[in-house]
Design an enzyme around this catalytic site. Structure first.
Site, mmCIF file in Angstrom:
data_model
loop_
_atom_site.group_PDB
_atom_site.id
_atom_site.type_symbol
_atom_site.label_atom_id
_atom_site.label_comp_id
_atom_site.label_asym_id
_atom_site.label_seq_id
_atom_site.Cartn_x
_atom_site.Cartn_y
_atom_site.Cartn_z
ATOM 1 N N SER A 110 -21.845 7.405 28.650
ATOM 2 C CA SER A 110 -21.155 7.308 29.933
ATOM 3 C C SER A 110 -21.999 7.736 31.128
ATOM 4 O O SER A 110 -21.680 7.382 32.250
ATOM 5 C CB SER A 110 -19.872 8.126 29.881
ATOM 6 O OG SER A 110 -20.186 9.491 29.708
ATOM 7 N N HIS A 160 -16.123 3.234 25.944
ATOM 8 C CA HIS A 160 -16.651 2.624 27.182
ATOM 9 C C HIS A 160 -17.164 1.208 26.943
ATOM 10 O O HIS A 160 -17.636 0.561 27.870
ATOM 11 C CB HIS A 160 -17.802 3.455 27.759
ATOM 12 C CG HIS A 160 -17.350 4.616 28.580
ATOM 13 N ND1 HIS A 160 -16.770 4.481 29.829
ATOM 14 C CD2 HIS A 160 -17.378 5.941 28.338
ATOM 15 C CE1 HIS A 160 -16.484 5.671 30.317
ATOM 16 N NE2 HIS A 160 -16.836 6.579 29.428
ATOM 17 N N LYS A 165 -9.055 3.109 29.010
ATOM 18 C CA LYS A 165 -10.128 2.599 29.881
ATOM 19 C C LYS A 165 -9.922 1.095 30.123
ATOM 20 O O LYS A 165 -8.940 0.723 30.743
ATOM 21 C CB LYS A 165 -11.476 2.957 29.282
ATOM 22 C CG LYS A 165 -11.711 4.461 29.368
ATOM 23 C CD LYS A 165 -13.063 4.926 28.876
ATOM 24 C CE LYS A 165 -13.230 6.411 29.165
ATOM 25 N NZ LYS A 165 -13.442 7.221 27.975
HETATM 26 C C1 LIG Z 1 -13.011 8.544 27.382
HETATM 27 C C2 LIG Z 1 -13.573 8.760 26.048
HETATM 28 C C3 LIG Z 1 -12.834 9.369 25.027
HETATM 29 C C4 LIG Z 1 -11.457 9.930 25.272
HETATM 30 O O1 LIG Z 1 -10.518 8.914 25.330
HETATM 31 P P1 LIG Z 1 -9.001 9.298 25.690
HETATM 32 O O2 LIG Z 1 -8.210 8.184 25.083
HETATM 33 O O3 LIG Z 1 -8.920 9.361 27.169
HETATM 34 O O4 LIG Z 1 -8.723 10.606 25.050
HETATM 35 C C5 LIG Z 1 -13.406 9.489 23.780
HETATM 36 N N1 LIG Z 1 -14.654 9.046 23.534
HETATM 37 C C6 LIG Z 1 -15.409 8.480 24.490
HETATM 38 C C7 LIG Z 1 -16.785 7.997 24.163
HETATM 39 C C8 LIG Z 1 -14.899 8.315 25.776
HETATM 40 O O5 LIG Z 1 -15.644 7.773 26.728
#
Ligand SMILES: *Cc1c(COP(=O)(O)O)cnc(C)c1O
Length: 397
Positions: free
Chosen positions: A183, A211, A242
């Protein structure tokens, strides 16, 4: 008793502020989108949401959610295995497997829970987890909850991974664990090389597509599509928070015995509430959309290319991206912070990231593109970057 503890907390909080690390919340009074309204009455262009496909305020998903209110009510008031499983939950799990080309899937309240509850039920102190150093916090926490031996390799570094795999031959089972897209840099995990090494050193492979799902690959199937290795990864985790609508929810998908074991032993699944029907129904509709068209992926990929070429041509120091995350390197911590603040004055909402989120001296502005953006939004963003870049002497001319 609280008096002393209160004083202690106040002190710690002040230290966070003094270090410039205090997190404030900006208050938005409109739906999530390319253009958002904040509570000071301003409209700004949003370039920092994980709303990669622009689905956070999608009419089709909202309608699906509304229909589920009528047919399945508001909440489940139960974990899945007691009385929290509806036909909708089962259908969404099937859709996840279809999308990723896997055998089965299990829903969680969030991907944080999917990762938190993944390792402990599957591996013991006889096994090894080999983890990329830049993996998400939820993977780190999930690994901590498991007694397996831990090995860490440098970000996306296959030589270091091989070194760690050699050491991990001492254990019974091994699993390589990686984010699909990282990220802070927007780079992808080298899945082709990782799978080669996994074969050579007898390791399982897990990838977190949070992502990358919906974003990466021609049809948005994620890094397994990008590297042409669909169906070859043992475990995939991901989020509905996301690209996939942005509401809430996570999942693990893969071989059916693995999913079966998680349903028996994964603690966030066993001891936490079932997802609400409206969220599940919107997820089903989202996958229907994904199987009907790749329009959103095409638009997103065109937007990434358009932004990348323009910001580079403007003279900024940009990391090459393989996702919808574009880091513009500022290096100096304070300058990155000031840069983001100036951009906001120009109506562009982005975030400056600095230590400890990224290494010292590698501060940056992270831009996230979306299919919700139009070229005119991107043009405005680039113009603001150039104006602020000149003002703060990040650009030389
Ligand atoms: C955003 C993210 C998470 C967490 O996801 P949520 O559903 O918001 O708990 C887990 N792993 C990665 C790689 C992320 O970018």
């Amino acid at each position: 008793m609280y008096g002393e503890f209160k004083e202690f907390l106040a002190n710690e909080l002040q230290k966070i502020k003094d270090a410039g690390l205090y997190k404030y919340e900006r208050i938005i009074v409109s739906p999530q989108g390319a253009v958002i309204k904040t509570n000071d009455g301003r409209e700004v262009l949003n370039f920092c949401a994980n709303n990669y496909l622009g689905l956070s305020n999608n009419k089709r998903l909202i309608e699906a959610a509304k229909r589920a209110f009528e047919t399945h009510g508001f909440g489940m008031s139960s974990v899945r295995f007691i009385c929290g499983t509806t036909d909708l939950h089962k259908e969404l799990e099937r859709k996840i497997s279809e999308f990723f080309g896997t055998e089965d899937a299990i829903l969680y309240a969030a991907c944080f829970d999917a990762n938190g509850g993944l390792f402990e039920p599957l591996f013991t102190d006889q096994d090894a987890i080999i983890s990329d150093e830049l993996n998400h916090a939820s993977i780190i926490d999930g690994v901590r909850l498991c007694k397996a031996q831990r090995y860490r390799y440098k970000n996306a570094d296959v030589e270091d991974l091989e070194k760690q795999l050699k050491l991990a031959q001492a254990q019974r089972f091994r699993i390589i664990v990686t984010d699909g897209v990282f990220s802070m840099d927007g780079n992808v995990a080298p899945m082709d090389k990782i799978l080669e090494l996994a074969e050579k050193y007898k390791a399982l492979v897990m990838v977190d597509e949070s992502h990358s799902a919906g974003v990466v690959g021609k049809t948005g199937r994620g890094v397994t599509e990008l590297f042409n290795c669909r169906g070859k990864v043992d475990i995939i985790t991901g989020t509905f928070g996301k690209a996939f609508g942005g509401a809430i929810g996570g999942f693990t998908t893969g071989h059916k015995e693995i999913i079966e074991m998680l349903r028996q032993r994964s603690r966030p699944y066993l001891f936490s509430n079932s997802l609400p029907p409206m969220v599940v129904a919107a997820g089903i509709e989202m996958f229907n959309m994904m199987s009907q068209t790749t329009e959103l992926q095409e638009k997103l990929h065109a937007n990434v290319k358009y932004f990348y070429e323009k910001i580079k041509a403007a003279g900024f120091d940009v990391k090459p991206t393989q996702s919808a995350i574009i880091p513009i390197m500022i290096y100096d911590e304070k300058l990155a912070h000031d840069f983001a603040a100036e951009l906001l004055k120009e109506g562009i909402y982005v975030i400056g990231f600095s230590y400890p989120v990224v290494p010292r001296g590698l501060a940056r502005i992270r831009v996230q593109l979306s299919a919700a953006h139009e070229f005119e939004h991107i043009d405005k963003c680039i113009d603001a970057f150039i104006k602020v870049g000149k003002k703060l002497c990040v650009l030389k001319n």
